[in-house]
Design a protein around this motif. Sequence first.
Motif, PDB file in Angstrom:
ATOM      1  N   ASP A 164       6.925  -4.963  -1.184  1.00 13.62           N
ATOM      2  CA  ASP A 164       7.212  -3.891  -0.230  1.00 13.62           C
ATOM      3  C   ASP A 164       5.908  -3.290   0.261  1.00 13.62           C
ATOM      4  O   ASP A 164       5.029  -2.952  -0.534  1.00 13.62           O
ATOM      5  N   THR A 165       5.788  -3.174   1.577  1.00 15.99           N
ATOM      6  CA  THR A 165       4.532  -2.715   2.156  1.00 15.99           C
ATOM      7  C   THR A 165       4.738  -1.413   2.925  1.00 15.99           C
ATOM      8  O   THR A 165       5.713  -1.275   3.662  1.00 15.99           O
ATOM      9  N   PHE A 166       3.808  -0.469   2.756  1.00 16.22           N
ATOM     10  CA  PHE A 166       3.912   0.815   3.445  1.00 16.22           C
ATOM     11  C   PHE A 166       2.588   1.180   4.093  1.00 16.22           C
ATOM     12  O   PHE A 166       1.524   0.865   3.568  1.00 16.22           O
ATOM     13  N   LEU A 167       2.704   1.845   5.217  1.00 15.49           N
ATOM     14  CA  LEU A 167       1.521   2.366   5.895  1.00 15.49           C
ATOM     15  C   LEU A 167       1.491   3.878   5.687  1.00 15.49           C
ATOM     16  O   LEU A 167       2.453   4.572   6.030  1.00 15.49           O
ATOM     17  N   VAL A 168       0.405   4.393   5.106  1.00 12.62           N
ATOM     18  CA  VAL A 168       0.323   5.838   4.868  1.00 12.62           C
ATOM     19  C   VAL A 168      -1.019   6.368   5.366  1.00 12.62           C
ATOM     20  O   VAL A 168      -1.934   5.598   5.637  1.00 12.62           O
ATOM     21  N   ASP A 169      -1.126   7.692   5.496  1.00 11.15           N
ATOM     22  CA  ASP A 169      -2.416   8.271   5.845  1.00 11.15           C
ATOM     23  C   ASP A 169      -2.885   9.197   4.718  1.00 11.15           C
ATOM     24  O   ASP A 169      -2.245   9.298   3.679  1.00 11.15           O
ATOM     25  N   GLU A 170      -4.005   9.855   4.947  1.00  9.99           N
ATOM     26  CA  GLU A 170      -4.648  10.651   3.886  1.00  9.99           C
ATOM     27  C   GLU A 170      -3.723  11.701   3.262  1.00  9.99           C
ATOM     28  O   GLU A 170      -3.904  12.102   2.123  1.00  9.99           O
ATOM     29  N   ARG A 171      -2.746  12.149   4.027  1.00  4.35           N
ATOM     30  CA  ARG A 171      -1.859  13.178   3.486  1.00  4.35           C
ATOM     31  C   ARG A 171      -1.117  12.691   2.244  1.00  4.35           C
ATOM     32  O   ARG A 171      -0.613  13.477   1.465  1.00  4.35           O
ATOM     33  N   TYR A 172      -1.044  11.380   2.082  1.00  2.00           N
ATOM     34  CA  TYR A 172      -0.312  10.822   0.947  1.00  2.00           C
ATOM     35  C   TYR A 172      -1.225  10.560  -0.250  1.00  2.00           C
ATOM     36  O   TYR A 172      -0.798   9.996  -1.238  1.00  2.00           O
ATOM     37  N   ARG A 173      -2.485  10.958  -0.146  1.00  3.95           N
ATOM     38  CA  ARG A 173      -3.452  10.612  -1.166  1.00  3.95           C
ATOM     39  C   ARG A 173      -2.997  11.000  -2.574  1.00  3.95           C
ATOM     40  O   ARG A 173      -3.084  10.213  -3.501  1.00  3.95           O
ATOM     41  N   LYS A 174      -2.478  12.222  -2.700  1.00  2.00           N
ATOM     42  CA  LYS A 174      -2.101  12.679  -4.040  1.00  2.00           C
ATOM     43  C   LYS A 174      -0.957  11.830  -4.596  1.00  2.00           C
ATOM     44  O   LYS A 174      -0.991  11.391  -5.741  1.00  2.00           O
ATOM     45  N   ARG A 175       0.028  11.603  -3.756  1.00  2.00           N
ATOM     46  CA  ARG A 175       1.161  10.785  -4.207  1.00  2.00           C
ATOM     47  C   ARG A 175       0.717   9.370  -4.548  1.00  2.00           C
ATOM     48  O   ARG A 175       1.199   8.766  -5.503  1.00  2.00           O
ATOM     49  N   LEU A 176      -0.225   8.881  -3.756  1.00  2.00           N
ATOM     50  CA  LEU A 176      -0.750   7.533  -4.004  1.00  2.00           C
ATOM     51  C   LEU A 176      -1.439   7.480  -5.369  1.00  2.00           C
ATOM     52  O   LEU A 176      -1.233   6.551  -6.157  1.00  2.00           O
ATOM     53  N   ASN A 177      -2.255   8.500  -5.626  1.00  2.00           N
ATOM     54  CA  ASN A 177      -2.946   8.544  -6.920  1.00  2.00           C
ATOM     55  C   ASN A 177      -1.950   8.583  -8.082  1.00  2.00           C
ATOM     56  O   ASN A 177      -2.137   7.915  -9.097  1.00  2.00           O
ATOM     57  N   ASP A 178      -0.894   9.378  -7.912  1.00  2.00           N
ATOM     58  CA  ASP A 178       0.138   9.441  -8.953  1.00  2.00           C
ATOM     59  C   ASP A 178       0.769   8.073  -9.165  1.00  2.00           C
ATOM     60  O   ASP A 178       1.056   7.665 -10.288  1.00  2.00           O
ATOM     61  N   GLU A 219      -9.920 -11.613  -1.628  1.00  2.00           N
ATOM     62  CA  GLU A 219      -8.930 -11.975  -0.611  1.00  2.00           C
ATOM     63  C   GLU A 219      -8.184 -13.265  -0.908  1.00  2.00           C
ATOM     64  O   GLU A 219      -6.964 -13.315  -0.891  1.00  2.00           O
ATOM     65  N   VAL A 220      -8.921 -14.301  -1.164  1.00  2.00           N
ATOM     66  CA  VAL A 220      -8.254 -15.588  -1.283  1.00  2.00           C
ATOM     67  C   VAL A 220      -7.961 -15.992  -2.715  1.00  2.00           C
ATOM     68  O   VAL A 220      -8.823 -15.954  -3.574  1.00  2.00           O
ATOM     69  N   GLY A 221      -6.748 -16.350  -2.939  1.00  2.00           N
ATOM     70  CA  GLY A 221      -6.395 -17.063  -4.160  1.00  2.00           C
ATOM     71  C   GLY A 221      -6.355 -16.384  -5.514  1.00  2.00           C
ATOM     72  O   GLY A 221      -5.677 -16.851  -6.386  1.00  2.00           O
ATOM     73  N   ALA A 256      -0.838  -7.660 -11.963  1.00  2.00           N
ATOM     74  CA  ALA A 256      -1.149  -6.650 -10.949  1.00  2.00           C
ATOM     75  C   ALA A 256       0.064  -6.445 -10.055  1.00  2.00           C
ATOM     76  O   ALA A 256       0.636  -7.399  -9.535  1.00  2.00           O
ATOM     77  N   THR A 257       0.460  -5.176  -9.883  1.00  2.00           N
ATOM     78  CA  THR A 257       1.677  -4.897  -9.124  1.00  2.00           C
ATOM     79  C   THR A 257       1.438  -4.019  -7.910  1.00  2.00           C
ATOM     80  O   THR A 257       2.357  -3.735  -7.159  1.00  2.00           O
ATOM     81  N   LEU A 258       0.199  -3.571  -7.765  1.00  2.00           N
ATOM     82  CA  LEU A 258      -0.068  -2.674  -6.644  1.00  2.00           C
ATOM     83  C   LEU A 258      -1.360  -3.076  -5.940  1.00  2.00           C
ATOM     84  O   LEU A 258      -2.384  -3.311  -6.589  1.00  2.00           O
ATOM     85  N   MET A 259      -1.267  -3.163  -4.625  1.00  2.00           N
ATOM     86  CA  MET A 259      -2.442  -3.455  -3.802  1.00  2.00           C
ATOM     87  C   MET A 259      -2.615  -2.284  -2.846  1.00  2.00           C
ATOM     88  O   MET A 259      -1.722  -1.992  -2.056  1.00  2.00           O
ATOM     89  N   VAL A 260      -3.758  -1.598  -2.952  1.00  2.00           N
ATOM     90  CA  VAL A 260      -4.044  -0.504  -2.031  1.00  2.00           C
ATOM     91  C   VAL A 260      -5.173  -0.965  -1.115  1.00  2.00           C
ATOM     92  O   VAL A 260      -6.203  -1.434  -1.601  1.00  2.00           O
ATOM     93  N   VAL A 261      -4.981  -0.884   0.190  1.00  2.00           N
ATOM     94  CA  VAL A 261      -6.053  -1.256   1.106  1.00  2.00           C
ATOM     95  C   VAL A 261      -6.521  -0.010   1.846  1.00  2.00           C
ATOM     96  O   VAL A 261      -5.772   0.608   2.600  1.00  2.00           O
ATOM     97  N   GLU A 262      -7.762   0.389   1.580  1.00  2.00           N
ATOM     98  CA  GLU A 262      -8.337   1.552   2.258  1.00  2.00           C
ATOM     99  C   GLU A 262      -8.815   1.143   3.646  1.00  2.00           C
ATOM    100  O   GLU A 262      -9.250   0.019   3.849  1.00  2.00           O
ATOM    101  N   ASN A 263      -8.763   2.070   4.597  1.00  2.00           N
ATOM    102  CA  ASN A 263      -9.166   1.786   5.978  1.00  2.00           C
ATOM    103  C   ASN A 263      -8.541   0.487   6.472  1.00  2.00           C
ATOM    104  O   ASN A 263      -9.221  -0.397   7.011  1.00  2.00           O
ATOM    105  N   ALA A 264      -7.257   0.393   6.256  1.00  2.00           N
ATOM    106  CA  ALA A 264      -6.554  -0.863   6.548  1.00  2.00           C
ATOM    107  C   ALA A 264      -6.729  -1.307   7.998  1.00  2.00           C
ATOM    108  O   ALA A 264      -6.671  -2.494   8.312  1.00  2.00           O
ATOM    109  N   LEU A 266      -4.465 -10.525   1.364  1.00  2.00           N
ATOM    110  CA  LEU A 266      -4.678  -9.542   0.306  1.00  2.00           C
ATOM    111  C   LEU A 266      -3.369  -9.233  -0.398  1.00  2.00           C
ATOM    112  O   LEU A 266      -3.290  -9.182  -1.618  1.00  2.00           O
ATOM    113  N   ARG A 267      -2.340  -9.040   0.387  1.00  2.00           N
ATOM    114  CA  ARG A 267      -1.039  -8.726  -0.176  1.00  2.00           C
ATOM    115  C   ARG A 267      -0.537  -9.856  -1.066  1.00  2.00           C
ATOM    116  O   ARG A 267       0.198  -9.640  -2.023  1.00  2.00           O
TER     117      ARG A 267
END
Length: 678
Positions: A445-459, A540-542, A548-556, A567-568
């Motif tokens: 499952d993929t989501f697009l978020v902005d900085e406002r979600y930072r705290k929730r992301l950290n949690d 990136e590759v391979g 690992a269950t979570l992939m966070v991409v900064e400045n996507a 990456l995903r």
Amino acid sequence: MAQTDPIQSLPRIGPKRAELFARLGIETVGDLLHFYPRAYEDRTQLLPISALEVDKPACFVASVISTPQTHRIPKPGQRALEVTKLTVADHTGRLHLTFFNAAYSAGKLQRGETYCFYGAVTGDYLGYAMTNPLFEPPDGPGSVTRCIVPVYPLTAGLNNKAVMQAVAAAFERCTPPETLPEALREEYGLCDAATALREIHLPSSQEALEEARRRLIFEEFYIFSAALALVRAKRTVRSVAPYETGGMDAFYNALPFRLTNAQMRVIGQILDDFRSGAPMSRLVQGDVGSGKTMIAAAAAFCAAKNGKQTALMAPTEILAKQHFDRLAPLFARLGVRCTILTGSMTPQQKTVRRKEIADGQYDLVIGTHALLTETTVFQSLGLVIADEQHRFGVAQRAALLAKGEQPHLLIMSATPIPRTLALILYGDLEVSVVDELPPGRQTVDTFLVDERYRKRLNDFIRRQAEENHQTFIVCPSIEESETESLKSAEQWAQTLREYVFPKLRVALLHGKMKGAEKEAVMSAFAAHEYDILVSTTVIEVGVDVPNATLMVVENADRFGLSQLHQLRGRIGRGEAKSWCILVSDTKNEETRTRLKALCATNDGFRIAQEDLNLRGPGDFFGSRQHGLPAFRIGNLAQNMTVLEQAQEAARRTVAAGTLPEGLQSAVDALLQNGEFLN
Ligand code: ADP
Ligand code: MG
């Protein structure tokens, strides 16, 4: 006058001018005729004065309703400024025209006469006005109004008008010869050479311009494809000893899982190639996680059974190492001798390893580009496998192919390449598609978020760790950059360690680290000695870490879609539910749409096609290192249909041995300096 005559034989071109033309690569009249405009200014539309818009140049027909008045404004120490003023009008309004230092030409304007003008209005509180418009009689074909004006690439000292004049002079004196056979032109509906060249320089209409472009692009691609086809025709004459392809069950039985139907089908195609006696050139396209490595392994196993060595090249050391770690135990059980050769080994280690390879002590050699250096000699190289090929240039592949007699070539790609482009990049390429994922694979499952979600992301990241799962965090750059607020991997890792997740174990990985260092970090992460891996796209590759269950991409927004999809693909490889979070503060609507497309689908092929449409084939053709010639007018991404037609026509012509005479020299020239043909 002949096309080969020097440019100086045209009027008004002396040695000095010729020098300037030479700077643009124009030495002969023919060069000039094939020096195409880079853009066009369409002046075909006539507007009423009332419809003219500020700062938008346009054509209009109007009558002069005042006698032109010229004043001289003295300027101390300089030539006086001449200002000519007059007023023109049509049935919708009037307009004041001002000419500076153009008393002679403006003086030709007669009160009561009608002209066609071209210029842009400027507006102020006193009303609209226009300065120095171009003008000519309102009837007959226009040369500066009511026409499409070419815009040439220029060099200092040579303006557009000078090039236009030279081109016109060239057309007056010579007719470009036809290069394509009549039958071919008829079949593909192409206009003749003279018309095409005339229309490309001085289009009579947009339609005629399009036709001219199509014809010239066709010709360019046709020559290119003919050169390719000629080389290919020579290449396939050579044959190789067919492989014995029985006994594969030993391989299948040694695997911890059953291969998917798609994997079996592709392996079957490869074995067919092996049996055929002709060198294989096969591209295997399959989405991330579709299990391409096992297909490569099956091929290597078969080659080894036939006493042939396999070179498996990965784009990064990490990936080479991972392939080795995964395949070595499997092959050990099967009696296939496997080794690794990478750039980070010490010179001594490399020397020893190379000697062993040359002595034929290994059946499978895994490595990176280091495999390509001249000092690596194989005893009997039978198969070359390039994993995630788009990182390998044509020249690199050619270098490796040159090491073996006629090794079979297998290219693995997670990024689908349209067949026409694949043909150009890899010549005689068959394409296999792995259109099935191993069972139990779940969608991420993929989501697009902005900085406002930072705290929730950290949690969320914390929660993964609590549940004994791991997180990848990818940043676009390595070091802090002063100009942009991009998250740098280094800085971000430190921040996370010190302030955000002091209780979690945070590792850092980036491309500038030494090979051994990278390897140590990667295997430590794979062994769950870390909870979080902050990295650049080196992962990136391979890389395979099922936990690992979570992939966070900064400045996507900084990444291409295909890259993000790759990456995903690093997660969702285990049993547990996995997520990909794209973090971006971009306000750019187009970018957000692009990123949302990624959230909406997991289909790598659709994503790659989208990427190709949006960004052009930059990944494949962006850098010149691919060795392809620079096309004058054709664009491999945009003119795909013409490319297909030209390829088809060229292949037929070459097969029939009837290359048109007019094109032979062009093809020869390409063949002589075409590194792309290796
Ligand atoms: P990719 O096509 O992206 O290179 P890999 O070859 O890395 O995919 O395979 C992804 C994962 O799936 C690996 O862990 C591999 O061992 C596993 N795998 C491959 N084929 C199968 C299969 N048929 N059944 C189950 N797992 C498989
Ligand atoms: Mg792979």
